[in-house]
Motif scaffolding. Structure first.
Motif, PDB file in Angstrom:
ATOM      1  N   TYR A  32    -108.972  22.815  -0.678  1.00 46.66           N
ATOM      2  CA  TYR A  32    -108.520  23.303   0.535  1.00 46.66           C
ATOM      3  C   TYR A  32    -109.270  22.464   1.728  1.00 46.66           C
ATOM      4  N   THR A  33    -108.820  22.479   2.777  1.00 49.51           N
ATOM      5  CA  THR A  33    -109.494  22.171   4.085  1.00 49.51           C
ATOM      6  C   THR A  33    -109.854  23.655   4.568  1.00 49.51           C
ATOM      7  N   CYS A  50    -114.284  21.645  11.262  1.00 49.62           N
ATOM      8  CA  CYS A  50    -113.319  21.809  10.195  1.00 49.62           C
ATOM      9  C   CYS A  50    -113.866  20.661   9.092  1.00 49.62           C
ATOM     10  N   SER A  52    -113.034  18.692   5.398  1.00 52.50           N
ATOM     11  CA  SER A  52    -112.204  18.246   4.199  1.00 52.50           C
ATOM     12  C   SER A  52    -112.766  18.339   2.833  1.00 52.50           C
ATOM     13  N   SER A  53    -112.273  18.898   2.075  1.00 54.85           N
ATOM     14  CA  SER A  53    -112.924  18.967   0.548  1.00 54.85           C
ATOM     15  C   SER A  53    -112.823  17.595  -0.202  1.00 54.85           C
ATOM     16  N   THR A  58    -116.039  15.908   8.282  1.00 53.94           N
ATOM     17  CA  THR A  58    -115.854  17.002   9.085  1.00 53.94           C
ATOM     18  C   THR A  58    -115.283  16.510  10.347  1.00 53.94           C
ATOM     19  N   ARG A 102    -106.434  18.773   1.188  1.00 50.28           N
ATOM     20  CA  ARG A 102    -107.666  18.527   0.965  1.00 50.28           C
ATOM     21  C   ARG A 102    -108.396  17.684   2.133  1.00 50.28           C
ATOM     22  N   GLU A 103    -107.531  17.399   3.110  1.00 57.62           N
ATOM     23  CA  GLU A 103    -107.970  16.193   3.959  1.00 57.62           C
ATOM     24  C   GLU A 103    -107.542  16.476   5.360  1.00 57.62           C
ATOM     25  N   ALA A 105    -109.000  17.950   8.336  1.00 55.91           N
ATOM     26  CA  ALA A 105    -109.997  18.711   9.105  1.00 55.91           C
ATOM     27  C   ALA A 105    -109.666  18.289  10.594  1.00 55.91           C
TER      28      ALA A 105
END
Length: 128
Positions: A32-33, A50, A52-53, A58, A102-103, A105
């Motif tokens: 998740y973001t 935010c 991004s995992s 960020t 995942r990305e 943000a």
């Protein structure tokens, strides 16, 4: 069932600092973001910072840059928002939100993509 729970809010004097926590359960944080947002009565909820995992990159909006820092602890399923140099205009209810990507943000913080999950919020009041 995904659940996000914010904590750490409270009353702080102008110029002070707070660290908010978002405890996440029921989802795999690495997928998740995650973002932090805030809302004052009568105004729209706005993105702040935010993460991004995919690579822990960020994104922070201008109002948060230099003062607010988002970070995470995967082992504890926690996402933090460190806030410094708080001012009265930072008074708001602060929320964390998560979206299954995942990305993104940048997109999450700017409101292009809404979170799928929200916490219930934690009140931050900046006052002397």
């Amino acid at each position: 069932q995904a659940q996000l729970v914010e904590s750490g809010g409270g009353l702080v004097q102008p110029g002070g600092s707070l660290r908010l926590s978002c405890t996440i359960s029921g989802l795999i944080l690495d997928h998740y973001t995650i973002g932090w947002f805030r809302q004052v009565p009568g105004k729209e909820r706005e993105g702040l910072s935010c993460l991004s995992s995919s690579d822990d990159s960020t994104y922070s909006v201008n109002r948060a840059k230099g003062r607010f820092t988002i970070s995470r602890d995967n082992a504890k399923n926690l996402v933090y928002l460190e806030m410094n140099s708080l001012q009265a205009e930072d008074t708001a209810v602060y929320y964390c939100g998560a979206v299954l990507n995942r990305e993104i943000a940048h997109e999450l913080c700017l409101g292009y993509v809404p979170p799928q999950y929200w916490g219930q919020g934690t009140q931050v009041t900046v006052s002397s």
